[in-house]
Design an enzyme around this catalytic site. Sequence first.
Site, PDB file in Angstrom:
ATOM      1  N   CYS A  83       0.839  -1.212   0.000  1.00 49.85           N
ATOM      2  CA  CYS A  83       0.000   0.000   0.000  1.00 49.85           C
ATOM      3  C   CYS A  83       0.868   1.254   0.000  1.00 49.85           C
ATOM      4  CB  CYS A  83      -0.925   0.037   1.205  1.00 49.85           C
ATOM      5  SG  CYS A  83      -1.336  -1.566   1.852  1.00 49.85           S
ATOM      6  N   HIS A 332      -9.039   3.904  -1.202  1.00 50.51           N
ATOM      7  CA  HIS A 332      -7.683   3.384  -1.055  1.00 50.51           C
ATOM      8  C   HIS A 332      -7.296   2.577  -2.288  1.00 50.51           C
ATOM      9  CE1 HIS A 332      -4.080   1.811   0.521  1.00 50.51           C
ATOM     10  NE2 HIS A 332      -4.542   0.787   1.192  1.00 50.51           N
TER      11      HIS A 332
END
Lengths: 385, 130
Positions: A83, A332
């Site tokens: 991420c 996200h």
Amino acid sequence: MRRVAILSYGLTKVEKHWRKSLRELFGDAAKEALKETKIPGLDALIVGNMCASDLSDQNNIGALLADHLGIIPSTAYRVEAACGSGGAAVLAAYASVASGMYNFVMTGGVEKLTDGVGGETTRSLGKAADAEYELFFGSSFVSLNALIMNHYMHVYHVSREAFADLAVLMHKNGARNPYAQLPFEITRETVLNSEKIADPITLYDCAPVGDGAAAIIMCPLEDAPKYSDNFVEISGVAGATDTINISSRSDLLSLNSTVVAADKAYKMAKVTPADIDVAEIHDTFTITGALSIEDLGFSEKGKFNKLLSDGAFEPGGVVTINPSGGLKSRGHPVGATGSYQVAEVTMQLMGRAGRMQVPNAEAGLTQNIGGSGSSTYVAILRRAR
Amino acid sequence: MSVPRYWREIPERSRLEASKCATCGNVIYPNRARCAKCGSDSIEPYRLPERGKLLTFTVVRNPPRGFEKMAPFVLGIIELEDGSRLMTQITDVMPGEVTIGMPLEAVLRKVSEDGDSGIIEYAIKFRPTF
Ligand SMILES: [Zn+2]
């Protein structure tokens, strides 16, 4: 080292882009960034992405996107730090301009999570953890963070409601963001009554799954006025790591990679947390947001909830946290999230954030995490007009 | 999971084989090439204690692929008697009866199986001490 400026940015709305491919999505963001500046060409493209090899059967993302954008034979490669891929790509792009190796670099990120079917997406995202000692036992990204959240509540006696209130603030902010995936307000009850995933985490503690792309163009600061009349300086940037396996950490309640990266970036930019007007932080789960607020120096450990209820993190407060809505509401798009954050803070410092605008923002921070804190990339941006 | 991969991880996951830094005594689990505390690469074999207490846990209700039939199940981080920690499943107990600080002991159990024709994977889980 040369000082580095951000000349322009481009980003897509975060959502389930069923009709767009990986390359088309990045193409949309990149075209927008290129349109905003008068640079003669790009020396390099450094792009963040996590899941394309699992979900889109695609590697060699650098060449794929360089070809799609018509910038071959420029150098192009992908950076992967789960991420944190977008933040890692920003760091790599910064270093390549600061060193004098390149003059015009595009960084950014792209993620196409909806190309995954069945459990593929969850499985692919889980690979940010230690496959042999965490995933093996049936853990996922959510349950690892649930272990941390339960421990936090037990050690600091902070209520579950406090975490719900952080999600409420994120949705309140995100409701003003035209690029947000979940641009609507929620209440504390929305969070508390949402589906249980891994106790104490419920669905509304979690960032949604979505697709997105963001692109940023950098050049040496001293040349920036030639190519744009509104630009921002990257005054500090740093990355740091921690154990990939959360159980190996002596303190589960501190993201040491964030503490170290932030400290380095603050020193490089010659600022302190008190100088930051606006921050885009990495709140994959509400617990991640809470730990990040504390480890970036915006709150004492174990006390984020006190400042939150005082309004310190709202627009007009001490430091505006995630005017975009953060991972919780903006969304996200994993390997692109760090690029979104830098684009959003740039937007703030350029005074172009519309209904999200933090008045007179001079200094901003981004914090992008890979895994459950196993890596963090922090950047500090300064208005340079 | 490939057979060689499962096989090579048996010592650490099924026998609690860890290592200890010969220079500073730091317990290292899972095994690593160098000691994170002092930087030494002088590493000795060490067996983790089989007892400890529960530091934190979660009840997994929405499980990853391959674990659907087990849900809800409990994952925990156990603080062992020597102070080192590991994460595994907590077994032989109803999710509602798990409490932070409860004493636990190691037990070998099935973790998952790779479909009808794949291997069956075993490893150490922890259960409440009798
Ligand atoms: Zn040592």
